[in-house]
Design a protein around this motif. Sequence first.
Motif, PDB file in Angstrom:
ATOM      1  N   ARG A   1      42.178  39.070  46.001  1.00  0.00           N
ATOM      2  CA  ARG A   1      42.633  39.080  44.622  1.00  0.00           C
ATOM      3  C   ARG A   1      41.244  38.926  44.097  1.00  0.00           C
ATOM      4  O   ARG A   1      39.744  39.494  44.665  1.00  0.00           O
ATOM      5  CB  ARG A   1      42.701  37.491  44.374  1.00  0.00           C
ATOM      6  CG  ARG A   1      43.972  36.697  45.229  1.00  0.00           C
ATOM      7  CD  ARG A   1      44.597  35.553  44.528  1.00  0.00           C
ATOM      8  NE  ARG A   1      45.654  34.625  45.295  1.00  0.00           N
ATOM      9  CZ  ARG A   1      46.529  34.858  44.589  1.00  0.00           C
ATOM     10  NH1 ARG A   1      46.212  35.159  43.698  1.00  0.00           N
ATOM     11  NH2 ARG A   1      47.617  34.296  45.228  1.00  0.00           N
ATOM     12  N   ASP A   2      40.719  39.801  42.524  1.00  0.00           N
ATOM     13  CA  ASP A   2      40.096  40.362  41.214  1.00  0.00           C
ATOM     14  C   ASP A   2      39.106  38.897  41.728  1.00  0.00           C
ATOM     15  O   ASP A   2      39.346  37.509  41.619  1.00  0.00           O
ATOM     16  CB  ASP A   2      40.512  40.752  40.864  1.00  0.00           C
ATOM     17  CG  ASP A   2      41.111  40.051  39.468  1.00  0.00           C
ATOM     18  OD1 ASP A   2      41.266  39.145  39.583  1.00  0.00           O
ATOM     19  OD2 ASP A   2      41.563  41.117  38.403  1.00  0.00           O
ATOM     20  N   ALA A   3      38.085  38.597  40.668  1.00  0.00           N
ATOM     21  CA  ALA A   3      37.162  38.077  40.160  1.00  0.00           C
ATOM     22  C   ALA A   3      38.557  36.569  39.378  1.00  0.00           C
ATOM     23  O   ALA A   3      37.674  35.518  39.182  1.00  0.00           O
ATOM     24  CB  ALA A   3      35.428  38.280  39.953  1.00  0.00           C
ATOM     25  N   ALA A   4      38.769  36.685  38.694  1.00  0.00           N
ATOM     26  CA  ALA A   4      39.780  36.290  38.163  1.00  0.00           C
ATOM     27  C   ALA A   4      41.310  35.815  38.914  1.00  0.00           C
ATOM     28  O   ALA A   4      41.859  35.786  38.159  1.00  0.00           O
ATOM     29  CB  ALA A   4      40.689  37.430  36.632  1.00  0.00           C
ATOM     30  N   GLY A   5      41.197  35.948  39.850  1.00  0.00           N
ATOM     31  CA  GLY A   5      41.796  35.791  40.789  1.00  0.00           C
ATOM     32  C   GLY A   5      43.565  36.356  40.690  1.00  0.00           C
ATOM     33  O   GLY A   5      44.532  35.625  41.388  1.00  0.00           O
ATOM     34  N   ARG A   6      43.873  37.104  40.238  1.00  0.00           N
ATOM     35  CA  ARG A   6      45.055  37.950  40.121  1.00  0.00           C
ATOM     36  C   ARG A   6      45.800  38.973  41.425  1.00  0.00           C
ATOM     37  O   ARG A   6      44.189  39.560  42.138  1.00  0.00           O
ATOM     38  CB  ARG A   6      45.313  39.037  39.067  1.00  0.00           C
ATOM     39  CG  ARG A   6      45.791  40.247  38.711  1.00  0.00           C
ATOM     40  CD  ARG A   6      45.531  40.908  37.410  1.00  0.00           C
ATOM     41  NE  ARG A   6      45.861  40.355  35.975  1.00  0.00           N
ATOM     42  CZ  ARG A   6      46.637  39.747  35.370  1.00  0.00           C
ATOM     43  NH1 ARG A   6      48.034  40.065  35.813  1.00  0.00           N
ATOM     44  NH2 ARG A   6      46.239  39.665  34.198  1.00  0.00           N
ATOM     45  N   LEU A   7      46.422  39.082  42.013  1.00  0.00           N
ATOM     46  CA  LEU A   7      46.497  39.990  43.373  1.00  0.00           C
ATOM     47  C   LEU A   7      47.134  41.415  42.790  1.00  0.00           C
ATOM     48  O   LEU A   7      47.244  41.755  41.880  1.00  0.00           O
ATOM     49  CB  LEU A   7      48.204  39.328  43.759  1.00  0.00           C
ATOM     50  CG  LEU A   7      47.735  39.844  45.179  1.00  0.00           C
ATOM     51  CD1 LEU A   7      46.815  39.320  45.794  1.00  0.00           C
ATOM     52  CD2 LEU A   7      49.484  39.324  45.467  1.00  0.00           C
ATOM     53  N   TRP A   8      45.556  42.119  43.541  1.00  0.00           N
ATOM     54  CA  TRP A   8      46.488  43.839  43.977  1.00  0.00           C
ATOM     55  C   TRP A   8      46.095  44.405  45.014  1.00  0.00           C
ATOM     56  O   TRP A   8      45.795  43.539  46.197  1.00  0.00           O
ATOM     57  CB  TRP A   8      45.132  44.631  43.244  1.00  0.00           C
ATOM     58  CG  TRP A   8      44.403  43.554  41.464  1.00  0.00           C
ATOM     59  CD1 TRP A   8      43.510  42.967  41.023  1.00  0.00           C
ATOM     60  CD2 TRP A   8      45.505  44.639  40.759  1.00  0.00           C
ATOM     61  NE1 TRP A   8      43.704  42.976  39.255  1.00  0.00           N
ATOM     62  CE2 TRP A   8      44.396  43.819  39.459  1.00  0.00           C
ATOM     63  CE3 TRP A   8      45.752  45.618  40.582  1.00  0.00           C
ATOM     64  CZ2 TRP A   8      44.842  44.545  38.335  1.00  0.00           C
ATOM     65  CZ3 TRP A   8      46.271  45.676  38.541  1.00  0.00           C
ATOM     66  CH2 TRP A   8      45.496  45.510  38.044  1.00  0.00           C
ATOM     67  N   ALA A   9      46.396  45.656  45.386  1.00  0.00           N
ATOM     68  CA  ALA A   9      46.726  46.477  46.225  1.00  0.00           C
ATOM     69  C   ALA A   9      46.143  48.141  46.541  1.00  0.00           C
ATOM     70  O   ALA A   9      45.666  48.906  45.169  1.00  0.00           O
ATOM     71  CB  ALA A   9      47.926  46.445  46.448  1.00  0.00           C
ATOM     72  N   SER A  10      44.359  47.970  46.808  1.00  0.00           N
ATOM     73  CA  SER A  10      43.786  49.379  46.601  1.00  0.00           C
ATOM     74  C   SER A  10      43.904  49.257  47.894  1.00  0.00           C
ATOM     75  O   SER A  10      43.653  49.589  48.938  1.00  0.00           O
ATOM     76  CB  SER A  10      42.470  49.370  46.003  1.00  0.00           C
ATOM     77  OG  SER A  10      42.549  48.702  45.151  1.00  0.00           O
TER      78      SER A  10
END
Length: 283
Positions: A50-59
Amino acid sequence: MFHEGELAVQDRAGVRLEAARLSGMLAPGGLSRGAAGWLAERTLAVVTGRDAAGRLWASALTGAPGFLAGLGRTLRVGATLPAGDPLHDLPAGQRVGLIAIDFATRRRMRVNGTLTRVDELTIDVAEAFGNCPQYIHPRRLEAAPAAPATFTAPGKLSPADVAAVRGADTFFLGTAHPVRGADASHRGGPPGFLRSDGDGGELWWPDYPGNNMFNSLGNLAADPAAALLVPDFTTGRTLHLSGTATVEWTEAGTGAPDEVTGRRVRFHPTAVVAGVHPALTAR
């Protein structure tokens, strides 16, 4: 032990007993010498967090052999997430999921745990287990070029993005459980198995037969947050999509020829980052 979401999906699919035979794979444990040796030879991994805003990502994380180094409870990643990557500023202290993959030999390993450092990405390993070679398309990644990855944030899928999605034969899926944390998994199929409705406002794909543990679908049953990483191995272009996903149950065999399980996953993207990642070109 399986969590409540995994058990619910196993029950709905009627495979609870089959899955129970594999539950030992999820027992807490670190990296064995064999697992650590295999990871040390890899050049590609995908991380879910999760990024600093709490959104889930895959990288994607790439590097020369040896960039994944660990043993026991510690895995160190000798690669950085460049500026512009949606997880560039991912906070420490969160549960993350990582999958390392070798397309040439069709092998993959998942490592889940807690991110303890971000200056040198370090994971306190909670579990590590392999997956079968199903649906992995053989290919060889080119030697990592000097050119850095670059990113833009268009906010929504363009017509070219939708065409890329519809032509993909591989993507990576990020999911998370409120307590057990994040997970990264691989999905593969014939070009076009990842579908787009209309202008890309929603994507969906049939859930193919697998190991019956339902780690990803079980997470979605508990938390709809989801992330997709869709690579184009011809150009090195990547699409990072964050949003929500739900599992749809249908009657097996009533849809397209590849819809044999009676399960679909429908994904609604709410944020899009497009990248060019030269290290993801393949032949």
